[in-house]
Design a protein around this motif. Structure first.
Motif, PDB file in Angstrom:
ATOM      1  N   PHE A  99       0.843  -1.192   0.000  1.00 40.72           N
ATOM      2  CA  PHE A  99       0.000   0.000   0.000  1.00 40.72           C
ATOM      3  C   PHE A  99       0.880   1.243   0.000  1.00 40.72           C
ATOM      4  CE2 PHE A  99      -1.903  -3.413   2.441  1.00 40.72           C
ATOM      5  CZ  PHE A  99      -3.165  -3.545   1.883  1.00 40.72           C
ATOM      6  N   PHE A 100       0.398   2.273  -0.688  1.00 38.87           N
ATOM      7  CA  PHE A 100       0.987   3.606  -0.562  1.00 38.87           C
ATOM      8  C   PHE A 100       0.116   4.417   0.387  1.00 38.87           C
ATOM      9  CE2 PHE A 100       3.228   2.833  -4.671  1.00 38.87           C
ATOM     10  CZ  PHE A 100       4.505   3.192  -4.243  1.00 38.87           C
ATOM     11  N   LEU A 101       0.746   5.205   1.236  1.00 39.33           N
ATOM     12  CA  LEU A 101       0.030   6.028   2.196  1.00 39.33           C
ATOM     13  C   LEU A 101      -0.940   6.966   1.472  1.00 39.33           C
ATOM     14  CD1 LEU A 101      -0.118   6.800   5.247  1.00 39.33           C
ATOM     15  CD2 LEU A 101       1.508   8.631   4.710  1.00 39.33           C
ATOM     16  N   GLY A 102      -2.158   7.041   1.980  1.00 37.50           N
ATOM     17  CA  GLY A 102      -3.155   7.933   1.406  1.00 37.50           C
ATOM     18  C   GLY A 102      -3.928   7.329   0.251  1.00 37.50           C
ATOM     19  N   GLN A 103      -3.752   5.998   0.042  1.00 41.73           N
ATOM     20  CA  GLN A 103      -4.421   5.322  -1.063  1.00 41.73           C
ATOM     21  C   GLN A 103      -5.041   4.014  -0.564  1.00 41.73           C
ATOM     22  OE1 GLN A 103      -4.183   6.635  -4.367  1.00 41.73           O
ATOM     23  NE2 GLN A 103      -3.123   8.378  -3.453  1.00 41.73           N
ATOM     24  N   GLY A 104      -6.161   3.594  -1.149  1.00 44.35           N
ATOM     25  CA  GLY A 104      -6.754   2.297  -0.851  1.00 44.35           C
ATOM     26  C   GLY A 104      -7.089   2.131   0.621  1.00 44.35           C
ATOM     27  N   PRO A 109     -11.282   6.742   6.242  1.00 43.26           N
ATOM     28  CA  PRO A 109     -12.620   6.864   5.642  1.00 43.26           C
ATOM     29  C   PRO A 109     -13.077   8.317   5.561  1.00 43.26           C
ATOM     30  CG  PRO A 109     -12.587   5.078   7.230  1.00 43.26           C
ATOM     31  CD  PRO A 109     -11.275   5.793   7.376  1.00 43.26           C
ATOM     32  N   GLY A 110     -13.605   8.687   4.387  1.00 47.66           N
ATOM     33  CA  GLY A 110     -14.112  10.039   4.201  1.00 47.66           C
ATOM     34  C   GLY A 110     -13.081  11.054   3.775  1.00 47.66           C
ATOM     35  N   GLU A 111     -11.809  10.677   3.752  1.00 47.13           N
ATOM     36  CA  GLU A 111     -10.737  11.598   3.361  1.00 47.13           C
ATOM     37  C   GLU A 111     -10.400  11.425   1.884  1.00 47.13           C
ATOM     38  OE1 GLU A 111      -9.408  13.942   5.282  1.00 47.13           O
ATOM     39  OE2 GLU A 111     -10.779  13.330   6.892  1.00 47.13           O
ATOM     40  N   PRO A 112      -9.987  12.504   1.213  1.00 48.85           N
ATOM     41  CA  PRO A 112      -9.620  12.390  -0.206  1.00 48.85           C
ATOM     42  C   PRO A 112      -8.299  11.657  -0.373  1.00 48.85           C
ATOM     43  CG  PRO A 112      -9.136  14.598   0.605  1.00 48.85           C
ATOM     44  CD  PRO A 112      -9.870  13.899   1.710  1.00 48.85           C
ATOM     45  N   ALA A 113      -8.180  10.897  -1.444  1.00 50.11           N
ATOM     46  CA  ALA A 113      -6.920  10.203  -1.732  1.00 50.11           C
ATOM     47  C   ALA A 113      -5.802  11.232  -1.897  1.00 50.11           C
ATOM     48  CB  ALA A 113      -7.061   9.362  -2.996  1.00 50.11           C
ATOM     49  N   THR A 114      -4.643  10.914  -1.353  1.00 48.50           N
ATOM     50  CA  THR A 114      -3.529  11.854  -1.330  1.00 48.50           C
ATOM     51  C   THR A 114      -2.233  11.142  -1.690  1.00 48.50           C
ATOM     52  OG1 THR A 114      -4.606  13.100   0.448  1.00 48.50           O
ATOM     53  CG2 THR A 114      -2.269  13.530   0.083  1.00 48.50           C
TER      54      THR A 114
END
Length: 424
Positions: A99-104, A109-114
Motif C-alpha cells: 500500500f501507498f500512504l493515502g491510497q486504498g 474513511p471520508g478523506e480524499p486520496a492523497t
C-alpha cells in the motif's frame, strides 16, 4: 513464529512501514522474505514514492531532480520508475499486500486520496541526514501528523496485524521522512487501539518493533530487548537488485549513490517499541522463529533449568507408577502403562522446550527423567520400582528414544539456522 495470537484463519500478520521504495529491501528484506515464505501474511506500507532520490545508472540520471539537464517534472518520472522497481522487489520478497500512504486501505474513511511526496534531504556536518534546504508543498514530512496517522490507523484496523515494524525515533540515520514515518506509526498504533472508524473496529496491535540502526553513532541500548532475524539472503539480494536506480548489488555486497560498497547481510535486528497490556501479561517473547534469538537474563535461565529438573523428576515418578500396567490380548501382554508414560514424557519435553524456547532445556528434562528412573531401578527391599521385564525395559530405555525423537524438529531447525548463517 511470533508468540502472539493468530488470526481466525491461523495466519500471523506482519505490517512493515517504510518511508521510500528500497528502504524495505535494505533494512528488512531478509526478515520479510523469511516470514512470508514461512506462511505469514506480510504487508508493506510505503509513505512516499521517492521522487527526490539520487539515481545511480547514467542512462536514468536525467530523472534525478536538481541536476543540470535533468527533466524538471517534480520527480514524477522517477516516481514511476521507482514504483515499478518496488513492485518487483515486493514480489521477490513474497509480500502479499503493498500500500501507498493515502491510497486504498491506507486512507482514512471520508478523506480524499492523497499522494505524499518525498521530502528530500541534505547531509549535515555530523554525517547524518537532515531536512533539505527547500521542502516542497505536499512533502510527507510537512503533512499534519494527525492526518497521516489517521491513514495508517485505518490500514492497521483493516489488516489487524499481530506485529508492526518501522523505524526508531531518529529514523536510523536522520532522514526527515524516516523520522516522520516513526512518528506516524507510533501515533497510528495508539489511534487504532483506542478508536474505531466507519468500516472497522479498533485494533490493539500486540507488539511493535523498531529497526536497529547499523550506524556506529547510534548503537542500540544494551539493556533493551533486542531480537535478531537470520533472514533469507537470496530473496533480499534479488529485491535490492530490483531497485536499480538506488542500489548497486554485487553478490554479497552493495552500494548506494555514494558507490561505497558494504557487506550485504540478511541478519536484521529489532528492538521492542510497544507492547499491548494483554500481550505483556501473556507473552514469553516475540519474533521467536528459527533464526531469532533474544537476550535473556541469568535469572531466566536458572528458572528454566529448575523447571526442567523438577519436571524430569515428576515425569519419572508418574511414569514409573504407570509403566507396570498391562493388558492381556490373547497370548500377548500389552504394556500400555509404559507406552502412556512415554507419551507423557514426549509431551512434557515438547511443551517445556516451546515455553523455554530452548532445545537444551528439553534435553535436560529427558536426562533428568532417565537418571531418576535409573535410581528407581536399583533394588531397595524386596524388589526395585522398575523391573527388568518387558514393561520395565520399554519404559527405561524408551526414555532415551523418546527424548531424541522429541528433540528432532528443534535440531533440524537449528541445523537450518546454522546453514543460513554460513550463507550470509
Amino acid at each position: 513464529m511470533p508468540a502472539v495470537p493468530a488470526a481466525a484463519d491461523g495466519k500471523y500478520r506482519l505490517l512493515l512501514v517504510h518511508a521510500h521504495p528500497d528502504d524495505e529491501s535494505i533494512a528488512t528484506g531478509g526478515t520479510m522474505a523469511y516470514f512470508a515464505h514461512s506462511g505469514a501474511e506480510v504487508s508493506l506500507l510505503t509513505s512516499t514514492r521517492g521522487e527526490l532520490g539520487e539515481v545511480i545508472p547514467a542512462e536514468l540520471k536525467h530523472l534525478e531532480q536538481g541536476l543540470p539537464g535533468a527533466v524538471d517534472d517534480g520527480g514524477r518520472g522517477l516516481a514511476r520508475v521507482r514504483e515499478a522497481e518496488l513492485g518487483q522487489a515486493v514480489a521477490a520478497l513474497g509480500v502479499q499486500q503493498h500500500f501507498f500512504l493515502g491510497q486504498g486501505l491506507a486512507l482514512a474513511p471520508g478523506e480524499p486520496a492523497t499522494v505524499y511526496r518525498d521530502s528530500g534531504m541534505s547531509w549535515g556536518s555530523d554525517g547524518r541526514a537532515q531536512a533539505a534546504a527547500k521542502v516542497l508543498p505536499g512533502s510527507f514530512s510537512r503533512a499534519p501528523l494527525e492526518e497521516v496517522a489517521g491513514h495508517t490507523a485505518a490500514l492497521i484496523r483493516a489488516l489487524r496485524p499481530d506485529v508492526v515494524i518501522s523505524y526508531a525515533a531518529d529514523g536510523g540515520y536522520g532522514h526527515p521522512d524516516h523520522v516522520r514515518t516513526h512518528q506516524m506509526t507510533v501515533a497510528a498504533l495508539e489511534l487504532a487501539a483506542t478508536s474505531a472508524d466507519s468500516q472497522h473496529a479498533a485494533w490493539n496491535v500486540p507488539l511493535s518493533y523498531s529497526i536497529l540502526s547499523d550506524r556506529a553513532e547510534r548503537p542500540h541500548d544494551p539493556a533493551a530487548e533486542v531480537f535478531w532475524i537470520d533472514g533469507e539472503l537470496a530473496a533480499k539480494r534479488e529485491a535490492m537488485r530490483a531497485h536499480q536506480t538506488q542500489i548497486l548489488v554485487e553478490h554479497n555486497r552493495f552500494a548506494l549513490s555514494d558507490l561505497s560498497f558494504r557487506p550485504l547481510s540478511a541478519r536484521e535486528g529489532f528492538q521492542l517499541l510497544r507492547i499491548s497490556a494483554t500481550e505483556h501479561q501473556a507473552r514469553q517473547g516475540l519474533l521467536s522463529p528459527a533464526g531469532a534469538t533474544a537476550k535473556r537474563s541469568l535469572t531466566d535461565w536458572l528458572g528454566y533449568t529448575l523447571s526442567s529438573v523438577l519436571a524430569g523428576v515428576l515425569v519419572a515418578a508418574l511414569g514409573t507408577m504407570l509403566h507396570s500396567r498391562t493388558s492381556t490380548l490373547g497370548d500377548w501382554q500389552l504394556p500400555w502403562g509404559a507406552l502412556l508414560a512415554l507419551v507423557l514424557l514426549g509431551s512434557t519435553i515438547t511443551l517445556l522446550s516451546a515455553w523455554a524456547r530452548s532445545v537444551t532445556m528439553g534435553l535436560l528434562l529427558g536426562i533428568i527423567t532417565y537418571a531418576t528412573c535409573v535410581i528407581f531401578s536399583i533394588p531397595r527391599g524386596p524388589a526395585p520400582l522398575i523391573l527388568g521385564n518387558l514393561a520395565g525395559s520399554l519404559w527405561l530405555y524408551g526414555i532415551a528414544v523418546v527424548t531424541l525423537l522429541s528433540m528432532l524438529p528443534a535440531l533440524i531447525a537449528a541445523l537450518r539456522r546454522k546453514a543460513k548463517t554460513q550463507n550470509r
